[in-house]
Design a protein around this motif. Structure first.
Motif, PDB file in Angstrom:
ATOM      1  N   GLY A  70      88.753  74.997  83.793  1.00 42.98           N
ATOM      2  CA  GLY A  70      88.189  74.860  85.125  1.00 42.98           C
ATOM      3  C   GLY A  70      89.035  75.467  86.225  1.00 42.98           C
ATOM      4  O   GLY A  70      88.656  75.448  87.388  1.00 42.98           O
ATOM      5  N   LYS A  71      90.194  76.030  85.869  1.00 40.02           N
ATOM      6  CA  LYS A  71      91.082  76.594  86.880  1.00 40.02           C
ATOM      7  C   LYS A  71      91.391  78.066  86.620  1.00 40.02           C
ATOM      8  O   LYS A  71      91.194  78.903  87.473  1.00 40.02           O
ATOM      9  N   ALA A 162      93.455  66.661  83.530  1.00 40.75           N
ATOM     10  CA  ALA A 162      92.393  65.645  83.627  1.00 40.75           C
ATOM     11  C   ALA A 162      92.903  64.327  83.050  1.00 40.75           C
ATOM     12  O   ALA A 162      93.849  64.311  82.262  1.00 40.75           O
ATOM     13  N   GLU A 167      86.753  63.537  80.525  1.00 39.05           N
ATOM     14  CA  GLU A 167      86.678  64.081  81.884  1.00 39.05           C
ATOM     15  C   GLU A 167      86.719  65.609  81.866  1.00 39.05           C
ATOM     16  O   GLU A 167      86.065  66.264  82.674  1.00 39.05           O
ATOM     17  N   LEU A 168      87.487  66.180  80.945  1.00 38.28           N
ATOM     18  CA  LEU A 168      87.607  67.636  80.861  1.00 38.28           C
ATOM     19  C   LEU A 168      86.311  68.290  80.363  1.00 38.28           C
ATOM     20  O   LEU A 168      85.931  69.355  80.861  1.00 38.28           O
ATOM     21  N   ARG A 171      83.570  69.298  82.920  1.00 34.05           N
ATOM     22  CA  ARG A 171      84.127  70.319  83.813  1.00 34.05           C
ATOM     23  C   ARG A 171      84.222  71.657  83.094  1.00 34.05           C
ATOM     24  O   ARG A 171      83.907  72.705  83.656  1.00 34.05           O
ATOM     25  N   SER A 172      84.647  71.611  81.842  1.00 35.01           N
ATOM     26  CA  SER A 172      84.728  72.821  81.031  1.00 35.01           C
ATOM     27  C   SER A 172      83.344  73.432  80.849  1.00 35.01           C
ATOM     28  O   SER A 172      83.149  74.634  81.057  1.00 35.01           O
ATOM     29  N   ALA A 174      80.663  73.064  82.688  1.00 35.81           N
ATOM     30  CA  ALA A 174      80.155  73.588  83.959  1.00 35.81           C
ATOM     31  C   ALA A 174      80.763  74.959  84.261  1.00 35.81           C
ATOM     32  O   ALA A 174      80.059  75.876  84.700  1.00 35.81           O
ATOM     33  N   ALA A 175      82.063  75.115  84.020  1.00 32.73           N
ATOM     34  CA  ALA A 175      82.726  76.405  84.265  1.00 32.73           C
ATOM     35  C   ALA A 175      82.170  77.480  83.336  1.00 32.73           C
ATOM     36  O   ALA A 175      81.943  78.624  83.753  1.00 32.73           O
TER      37      ALA A 175
END
Length: 187
Positions: A70-71, A162, A167-168, A171-172, A174-175
């Motif tokens: 995500g970064k 995270a 939680e990861l 987000r992963s 979505a990215a």
């Protein structure tokens, strides 16, 4: 989000964008009880349930990217149990050299322990030699067991990612869904 749902969604992305990718998502067979027992013996602690659930589904990904943090613009392959233990040994052997490096004395997120090795850190995903995702089984400070941390090379640093694999995962996903062609071609 659970591991099974995450991997199912990822398989759809690979199917729908496979022509754009040099990779094919091939997940190895799940881990057996003996392999989990070996990891727990080496670490001296019980494997975090979310990581165990991941390896209960797949013991590695044959170098195809499976996670996005995500970064950074990189995709992380799922490590097998054997690769995770090998990577952990590398961290352990390199740690004394890094402990003297200026980057080690730089302030860190209080959820991440000091130093470059902790017996509770276990890698589970890697992007070549550039970045590694780890589950922190024995966090220091205000961290929580099972939190995800990241080692990034050049400049070398260890960062909080995270509170958990659960939680990861969203987000992963979505990215990856935001730019599947880019994700499938990086790595």
């Amino acid at each position: 989000m659970n591991v099974t749902d995450y991997l199912s969604a990822l398989k759809v992305i690979y199917r729908d964008h496979g022509a754009e990718s040099p990779h094919t998502l091939r997940l190895r067979r799940k881990v057996g009880a003996k392999a989990i027992a070996k990891v727990e013996k080496v670490m001296g602690t019980t494997l975090h349930p979310q990581l165990r659930a991941l390896w209960d589904v797949a013991n590695g990904s044959d170098d195809a990217p499976v996670f996005h943090d995500g970064k950074y613009l990189c995709g992380y392959a799922l490590l097998s149990v054997e690769q995770a233990l090998d990577e952990r040994d590398c961290f352990k052997h390199r740690a004394p050299q890094y402990d003297r490096a200026p980057a080690c004395t730089a302030p860190r997120d209080p959820r991440v322990g000091v130093g470059w090795f902790s017996p509770g850190w276990l890698p589970f995903a890697a992007e070549s030699d550039h970045a590694v995702l780890l589950v922190d089984h024995q966090p220091l400070g205000s961290g929580v067991p099972g939190q995800i941390i990241r080692y990034v090379h050049d400049p070398d640093r260890i960062e909080y990612v995270a509170d958990s694999l659960a939680e990861l995962l969203p987000r992963s996903l979505a990215a990856i869904q935001n730019d599947p062609a880019e994700f499938l071609c990086i790595f």
